[in-house]
Scaffold this active site. Structure first.
Site, PDB file in Angstrom:
ATOM      1  CG  HIS A  73      -1.925  -1.069   1.255  1.00 36.28           C
ATOM      2  ND1 HIS A  73      -2.750  -1.294   2.327  1.00 36.28           N
ATOM      3  CD2 HIS A  73      -2.281  -1.975   0.307  1.00 36.28           C
ATOM      4  CE1 HIS A  73      -3.564  -2.305   2.045  1.00 36.28           C
ATOM      5  NE2 HIS A  73      -3.287  -2.744   0.835  1.00 36.28           N
ATOM      6  CE1 TYR A 202      -3.911   2.175  10.193  1.00 32.59           C
ATOM      7  CE2 TYR A 202      -4.162   1.871  12.567  1.00 32.59           C
ATOM      8  CZ  TYR A 202      -3.532   1.555  11.371  1.00 32.59           C
ATOM      9  OH  TYR A 202      -2.519   0.624  11.368  1.00 32.59           O
ATOM     10  N   PRO A 294      -1.464  -2.526  19.962  1.00 35.54           N
ATOM     11  CG  PRO A 294      -3.481  -3.624  19.560  1.00 35.54           C
ATOM     12  CD  PRO A 294      -2.623  -3.093  20.666  1.00 35.54           C
ATOM     13  CE  LYS A 298       5.812   1.605  13.965  1.00 37.46           C
ATOM     14  NZ  LYS A 298       5.947   1.370  12.524  1.00 37.46           N
ATOM     15  CE1 TYR A 386       0.183   2.371  10.578  1.00 37.59           C
ATOM     16  CE2 TYR A 386       1.083   1.749   8.443  1.00 37.59           C
ATOM     17  CZ  TYR A 386       0.159   1.570   9.456  1.00 37.59           C
ATOM     18  OH  TYR A 386      -0.779   0.578   9.351  1.00 37.59           O
TER      19      TYR A 386
HETATM   20  C1  PHB Z   1      -3.926  -6.205  11.401  1.00 37.91           C
HETATM   21  O1  PHB Z   1      -4.111  -6.331  10.187  1.00 37.91           O
HETATM   22  O2  PHB Z   1      -4.077  -7.152  12.176  1.00 37.91           O
HETATM   23  C2  PHB Z   1      -3.504  -4.874  11.915  1.00 37.91           C
HETATM   24  C3  PHB Z   1      -3.306  -3.837  11.040  1.00 37.91           C
HETATM   25  C4  PHB Z   1      -2.923  -2.588  11.510  1.00 37.91           C
HETATM   26  C5  PHB Z   1      -2.759  -2.401  12.865  1.00 37.91           C
HETATM   27  C6  PHB Z   1      -2.942  -3.444  13.744  1.00 37.91           C
HETATM   28  C7  PHB Z   1      -3.322  -4.694  13.276  1.00 37.91           C
HETATM   29  O3  PHB Z   1      -2.410  -1.168  13.306  1.00 37.91           O
END
Ligand code: PHB
Ligand code: APR
Length: 393
Positions: A73, A202, A294, A298, A386
């Site tokens: 991405h 997000y 999460p 990271k 990120y």
């Molecule tokens: C996930 O795909 O499990 C995932 C993706 C982004 C995050 C946390 C978990 O920030």
């Protein structure tokens, strides 16, 4: 008594990648894992790889399936106040991308590499104990396939996650614990459906955070903020979708693609660092030494960065007897760990809702998000963290 150069406790990403890097450097190791191969390969965890992690996997010959199957991405979407904003991380960081490849796929690739190397992973090992930790001659004892085994090592790598034995083998008071728990958790689930969007979303909403992630063309991963005491079974599919629709709503009527939900789990959130990450010839790596919430995805990436530092330090030691890299292991890793902690904490508090929040906090969050998506400087800072700060050079 058997012998190896490095005894590795734990076959998660940290232990497996360390074993792989050491093998490539001609250093022998044995990996002990309490769970079965099927359990290790089946554990669903996060799925975002930093550019440095992807580069490391590729450079060391375990990136070919990733190259075929991962999604790459340019960035992510931030959604708040009913609107969606794209952060083009690839443009902001001079070409670094966000790679979606589930942790258990990385684990499978590393287990395969280990098998191809003809080196052992002792799955379903029990009664694992570390002896003479603080000495220059540590050893491991364990039960495997009904047999008591004892392994003399030059070094022990504690890669056994948050609840492993390694950290607990250290003498009382040897480590300082730095911790922050959060008054919320994540409700995670897998969905049999097509992706809802081309990149991750997000979302910050007054009802709480939500995240739309992905796995394959037919399986998706999503999360929403919940109470840590929430019971997964209290949430029917209809209730989950109603909550996701509410938190992800936009003024143009966007909705997630719904499908059968195949797995539900409540993930606690905390930030935790143990310091130092070493004592004598025992080195902690990955979740055994630090845990992140999460939100910034990271965890695996920090584990990869740790074991890269450790493998290089061991290589230097075996090449010319120089302990310099080993002695600096903890301080070198912790510099990066604290920056990832800072970022994960920041992103968590930016997007989640807390019972103690007042209208001040709500407006402050919205102002910060608005600033973030309109300031190139702020977006660049978000993007470079990120996609991943540089690995040790
Ligand atoms: C996930 O795909 O499990 C995932 C993706 C982004 C995050 C946390 C978990 O920030
Ligand atoms: N003996 C042998 N193995 C053990 C023991 C023990 N006493 N205790 C735990 N283990 C194993 C676990 O079964 C697990 O497979 O150690 C492994 C640790 O793996 P992870 O928990 O995945 O930790 P790590 O390799 O540091 O990877 C960090 O994984 O937990 C996620 O979110 C985290 O993404 C991050 C990444």
């Amino acid at each position: 008594m058997e012998r190896t150069q490095v005894g590795i406790v734990g076959a998660g990403p940290a232990g497996l990648l360390l074993a792989h890097l050491l093998h490539r450097a001609g250093i022998d190791s044995l990996v002990l894992e309490s769970r079965s191969r099927a359990e290790v390969e089946g554990t669903v965890r996060a799925g975002v790889l930093e550019q440095g992690t992807v580069d490391l996997l590729r450079e060391t010959g375990v990136g070919s399936r990733l190259d075929r199957e991962a999604f790459f991405h340019r960035g992510v979407y931030l959604r708040f106040a009913g609107r969606t904003h794209h952060i083009d991380m690839q443009a902001l960081t001079g070409g670094k991308r966000v790679t979606l490849y589930a942790q258990q796929e990385v684990v499978k690739d590393l287990v395969d590499a280990r098998a191809r190397a003809g080196r052992e992973i002792a799955f379903e090992a029990s009664n694992v104990a570390i002896h003479d930790v603080a000495s220059g001659r540590p050893s491991l004892s364990f039960t495997h396939a009904g047999r008591e085994r004892r392994l003399a090592c030059d070094f022990v790598a504690g890669c056994d996650g948050t609840h492993g034995v390694s950290r607990h083998s250290l003498p009382e008071g040897a480590l300082t614990r730095h911790e922050r728990t959060y008054p919320f958790a994540w409700f995670g689930f897998l969905v049999e459906a097509a992706p809802s969007a081309d990149e991750l979303i997000y979302a910050r909403h007054d009802r709480g955070f939500a995240l739309v992630s992905m796995r394959t063309r037919t399986l998706q991963r999503m999360y929403f903020q919940c109470d840590p005491s929430e019971e997964p079974d209290a949430w029917s599919e209809e209730r989950i979708w109603a909550e996701m629709r509410a938190r992800l709503e936009t003024s143009d009527g966007w909705k997630p693609v719904e499908g059968r939900i195949t797995q539900k789990v409540v993930v606690p959130m905390r930030s935790l660092v143990f310091e130092p990450m070493q004592l004598g010839n025992l080195f902690l790596a990955g979740d055994a030494a630090h845990v992140v919430p999460p939100t910034g995805a990271k965890g695996l990436n920090l584990a990869a960065a740790d074991v890269r530092v450790l493998a290089r330090a061991m290589q230097r030691f075996y090449a010319d007897g120089d302990r310099g890299g080993l002695d600096a292991y903890s301080s070198k890793c912790l510099e990066r760990v604290w920056k990832a902690q800072r970022f994960s904490y920041w992103l968590t508090t930016l997007l989640h809702r807390s019972e103690s929040d007042t209208s001040f906090d709500r407006n402050r969050q919205l102002a910060e998000l608005d600033y973030l998506v309109h300031s190139r400087a702020a977006m660049t800072s978000f993007a470079e963290n990120y996609v991943g700060l540089p690995f040790d050079e």
